[in-house]
Design a protein around this motif. Structure first.
Motif, short mmCIF file in Angstrom:
data_model
loop_
_atom_site.label_atom_id
_atom_site.label_comp_id
_atom_site.label_asym_id
_atom_site.label_seq_id
_atom_site.Cartn_x
_atom_site.Cartn_y
_atom_site.Cartn_z
N VAL A 64 -5.87 2.89 -3.91
CA VAL A 64 -5.06 1.83 -3.29
C VAL A 64 -5.96 0.66 -2.91
O VAL A 64 -5.65 -0.50 -3.19
CB VAL A 64 -4.33 2.34 -2.03
CG1 VAL A 64 -3.66 1.20 -1.30
CG2 VAL A 64 -3.32 3.40 -2.39
N HIS B 66 5.38 8.06 4.90
CA HIS B 66 4.72 6.90 5.48
C HIS B 66 4.69 6.96 6.99
O HIS B 66 3.95 6.24 7.64
CB HIS B 66 5.43 5.61 5.05
CG HIS B 66 5.46 5.44 3.56
ND1 HIS B 66 6.53 4.91 2.89
CD2 HIS B 66 4.54 5.74 2.60
CE1 HIS B 66 6.28 4.89 1.59
NE2 HIS B 66 5.08 5.37 1.39
N ARG C 32 0.91 4.24 -2.69
CA ARG C 32 0.71 5.65 -2.34
C ARG C 32 1.82 6.51 -2.89
O ARG C 32 1.58 7.59 -3.43
CB ARG C 32 0.65 5.82 -0.83
CG ARG C 32 -0.66 5.40 -0.23
CD ARG C 32 -0.70 5.70 1.25
NE ARG C 32 -1.66 4.81 1.87
CZ ARG C 32 -1.36 3.87 2.75
NH1 ARG C 32 -0.11 3.72 3.15
NH2 ARG C 32 -2.30 3.08 3.23
N SER C 33 3.07 6.04 -2.74
CA SER C 33 4.19 6.83 -3.24
C SER C 33 4.15 6.96 -4.75
O SER C 33 4.78 7.84 -5.32
CB SER C 33 5.52 6.22 -2.80
OG SER C 33 5.72 6.45 -1.43
N ALA D 286 0.96 10.31 -1.55
CA ALA D 286 0.50 10.34 -2.94
C ALA D 286 0.78 11.67 -3.61
O ALA D 286 0.87 11.76 -4.83
CB ALA D 286 -0.98 10.02 -3.00
N PRO E 41 0.20 14.05 2.10
CA PRO E 41 0.18 12.58 2.00
C PRO E 41 1.17 12.10 0.94
O PRO E 41 1.47 12.83 -0.01
CB PRO E 41 -1.26 12.26 1.61
CG PRO E 41 -1.85 13.52 1.12
CD PRO E 41 -1.08 14.65 1.69
N ALA F 7 0.84 -1.20 0.00
CA ALA F 7 0.00 0.00 0.00
C ALA F 7 0.88 1.25 0.00
O ALA F 7 0.57 2.24 -0.67
CB ALA F 7 -0.93 -0.01 1.21
N ARG F 8 2.01 1.20 0.75
CA ARG F 8 2.91 2.35 0.78
C ARG F 8 3.48 2.60 -0.60
O ARG F 8 3.57 3.75 -1.04
CB ARG F 8 4.06 2.07 1.74
CG ARG F 8 3.63 2.04 3.18
CD ARG F 8 4.83 1.89 4.08
NE ARG F 8 4.45 1.99 5.47
CZ ARG F 8 5.31 2.02 6.47
NH1 ARG F 8 6.60 1.97 6.23
NH2 ARG F 8 4.88 2.10 7.71
N SER G 286 -4.53 7.54 -4.62
CA SER G 286 -5.34 7.96 -3.48
C SER G 286 -5.70 6.74 -2.65
O SER G 286 -5.57 5.60 -3.12
CB SER G 286 -6.62 8.62 -3.97
OG SER G 286 -7.40 7.65 -4.65
N GLU G 287 -6.19 6.95 -1.42
CA GLU G 287 -6.56 5.82 -0.56
C GLU G 287 -7.59 4.92 -1.23
O GLU G 287 -7.52 3.70 -1.15
CB GLU G 287 -7.11 6.33 0.78
CG GLU G 287 -6.08 6.92 1.70
CD GLU G 287 -4.90 5.99 1.94
OE1 GLU G 287 -3.76 6.43 1.77
OE2 GLU G 287 -5.13 4.81 2.28
#
Lengths: 248, 231, 232
Positions: free
Chosen positions: B137, C47, B128-129, C74, C72, B124-125, B133-134
């Protein structure tokens, strides 16, 4: 060391097969549980009881359950056992009878049985399943004789037993229900709204008979004698059952 | 001997329909709870987990009774539903679906939670990177990786729902054609002497349904294990 | 410039860093396990949220505890490459590469794939790749998203020596080609002295030293310690 172990084993085995004290095993229809338990404690006899549906119990006896005594709420299950040779036909006695009542939620007004379909007005009518519970079979016979059976079919909900009937009526899931008069003592959230005439259904006969598979035939005889005695019959009547010559 | 009577046929169809609806309705909630329990740590985690497992450890008739109190016309949830929407839940096919959903729910959550726990949290990390978006993901990474657990949960819950008796008969009654499922029909025919042929037929049907679902569950579990990346 | 001022406690461990890194070339970050490298990595990537401090990337504030700002991951435009690749196992290599980027099929896309020699692997599943191949895909995946900064956490430590050397050369080449600044974290000094323009050494959560590396090319100015103030 081996001899000690053997002695211990023999001692344990003898404990397990020791002759029982006067503790007859009684298998009885669930609807009789309150009354029969009370009668047994009055009698001072130490009996072991197991309650359930008459049919289920009859099957258990057929499969070898160690019963000394059987009380059936429906004669057909007693006939089932006499046919199988597990109960002597001439040892079967009539223990007591019962009456059928219509119930409504607490505070409901009395109705005449013939008015039942109209009084329902599309609401649910609940009763133990005629296919599986004696009270349901008697109830169906009575309602058919009274000419209202067809009229209630739309809202008819068969449930598992009278307890479920009482719950459904007291929580107002059903407008009316049908139970034994002996069951109304179990739930004060319901009111009797009608008594169904005795001649509208086959006589409700609770039959009692000894079974030869248990370990205490003598105890069974003593218990039967008590239950049939005036004292025993009075206890049963206290719980709403119909006893005495007029009832049976 | 193997032709089904109309009552038996309707019991079969009702069982299939109600169990399928039950697991489909329960699925989104099971995914949500399974994910939360498997991935998040929070005070009350143990309590929530125990609550989810209640239907697994309560006797089914007790469960049915509790549901009746909750969803009946005078119940905490059923009361307002009846007042506002005229909805009657008890003693209807809806009640069968509810009973089946409730008993299958813990099995679904367990299976989904297991697969959620097995997901490397760093995936998930990484997502995200990479700018996700959540929501993205969850949909593109978490959900597909939970898929084996979801399928297993569905089939287990279905098998359990098909066999459900106590809660169903308490909440829905035993109305032939409306709420009489396979287990209820089986119970009914065994209550009269002479119902043995029908009982055998219904027994075989139930075995085939539940057994089929369990076999499918095993096959899925085996297939998806082969796709695990050894990281 | 990458301005880092971090104050973070986790049990007995205390990370206390005040560092200005040039946003160019490859900066090595070394230290034994427990020195704070991973914590710093996680804080930079977004993170992990530090207790106190601020992070700014080329003038863009990413984190400021006093202002309550925490961008965040993202939205940070900071790419990450983990030690074990961490490719999405349920997606093909091509879908992995495309995950963070909008430029599938562009010249840049083909450039990266060629530079990392992935043409023949596009339809493969991560499960079937060797360790070295997985790392190349991981690096390519983060590059495709065109980050402003790339963090690499011990990307070659799980590879055998020959593969290690080749991958390091690859990283150096990619950096020169794309000019994306990189921070390379490792516990093995020999590994990265050759690769980096400068090396920051961490010990017990603090910056112990900043030294020049041996990377080819004129390096940017050395990192400065202690100069960051979290302006409000």
């Amino acid at each position: 060391m081996r001899w000690v172990m053997l002695r211990v084993a023999v001692a344990i085995c003898s404990l397990l097969t020791a002759p029982a004290m006067a503790e007859p095993t009684l298998l009885a229809a669930a609807s009789t549980s309150g009354a029969v338990d009370a009668a047994i404690s009055q009698s001072g006899i130490a009996a072991v009881t197991s309650y359930g549906a008459s049919g289920g119990l009859a099957r258990q006896i057929e499969q070898g359950a160690p019963a000394d005594l059987f009380i059936s709420a429906n004669p057909k299950w007693m006939a089932y056992l006499t046919d199988a040779g597990l109960v002597q036909e001439d040892a079967v006695l009539e223990l007591m009878s019962n009456a059928l009542v219509l119930i409504g939620p607490k505070g409901a007004a009395p109705i005449a049985p013939a008015e039942l379909p109209a009084a329902l007005g599309g609401e649910n009518f609940v009763m133990a399943d005629p296919e599986s519970a004696p009270v349901g079979a008697y109830g169906r016979a009575s309602l058919q004789a009274l000419g209202v059976w067809e009229g209630i079919q739309d809202g008819f909900v068969p449930v598992r037993n009278t307890l479920a009937t009482l719950t459904a009526v007291s929580t107002e899931e059903a407008a009316y229900g049908l139970v034994y008069s002996s069951d109304t003592a179990l739930d004060d959230g319901v009111t009797i709204v009608a008594r169904l005439p005795k001649d509208s259904h086959p006589p409700i006969r609770y039959l009692i008979a000894p079974v030869a598979q248990g370990e205490d035939a003598v105890g069974a005889k003593t218990l039967t004698a008590y239950l049939m005695s005036p004292e025993g019959q009075d206890v049963l009547a206290d719980y709403g059952f119909v006893t005495g010559p007029e009832g049976m | 001997m193997f032709a089904l009577s109309p009552t038996e046929m309707s019991a079969l169809i009702l069982s299939l329909r109600a169990s399928s609806l039950a697991v489909l309705w329960a699925l989104p909630f099971a995914i949500g709870l399974g994910w939360v329990l498997g991935v998040k740590r929070f005070p009350g985690h143990g309590l929530l987990n125990a609550f989810v497992h209640l239907p697994l450890v309560l006797p089914p008739v007790v469960l049915g009774y509790l549901l009746l109190l909750l969803l009946g016309r005078k119940g905490l949830i059923g009361g307002p539903l009846y007042e506002l929407l005229g909805l009657r839940i008890a003693f209807s096919e809806g009640a069968v679906v509810v009973a089946c959903a409730v008993v299958g729910f813990p099995l679904m959550v367990r299976a989904i939670r297991q697969s959620a726990e097995a997901i490397d949290p760093r995936l998930a990390r990484a997502a995200r990177s990479l700018g996700a978006s959540e929501v993205r993901v969850f949909i593109t990474v978490t959900l597909p990786l939970m898929a084996p657990g979801i399928l297993t949960g569905l089939t287990l819950a279905f098998a359990r729902a098909v066999g459900e008796f106590g809660a169903t008969i308490t909440l829905a009654g035993n109305i032939p054609g409306k709420t009489q499922t396979l287990p209820l029909a089986l119970f009914t025919v065994t209550q009269s002497p002479g119902g043995d042929a029908a009982a055998l037929r219904l027994c075989i049907l139930s075995l085939v349904l539940a057994g089929g679902a369990l076999l499918a569950s095993e096959a899925i579990a085996r297939r998806t294990n082969l796709q695990e990346v050894p990281t | 410039m990458i301005d880092l001022r971090l104050n973070h406690r986790q049990g007995h461990f205390h990370l206390n860093v005040n560092l200005s890194l040039p946003a160019a070339g490859i900066t090595g970050l070394i230290g034994r396990s427990g020195s704070g490298k991973s914590t710093l990595f996680s804080c930079l990537a977004g993170h992990l949220k530090p207790r106190q401090g601020c992070i700014t990337l080329s003038g863009r504030p990413l984190f400021n505890s006093t202002l309550g700002l925490n961008v965040p991951p993202a939205q940070r435009r900071i790419g990450v490459v983990f030690q074990d690749g961490l490719l999405f196992p349920h997606m093909s290599v091509e879908r992995n590469l495309a995950y963070g980027s909008q430029n599938r099929g562009t010249a840049f896309w083909h450039e990266v794939i060629e530079a990392l020699d992935l043409d023949h692997l596009l339809n493969a599943r991560p499960l079937r790749l060797s360790g070295g191949e997985r790392q190349r895909v991981a690096i390519a995946r983060s590059l495709m998203a065109e980050p402003e900064l790339l963090l690499l956490d011990e990307p070659v430590s799980a590879l055998d020596p020959a593969l290690k050397a080749r991958t390091l050369d690859l990283i150096a080449r990619v950096q020169r080609q794309t000019q994306i600044p990189m921070i390379y974290i490792s516990h093995a000094p020999e590994e990265i002295r050759r690769l980096c323009h400068q090396v920051v050494t961490l010990q017990d959560g603090q910056v112990r030293s900043v030294t020049e590396g041996e990377a080819y090319g004129v390096g940017p100015a050395l990192a400065a310690v202690g100069k960051v103030t979290c302006a409000i």
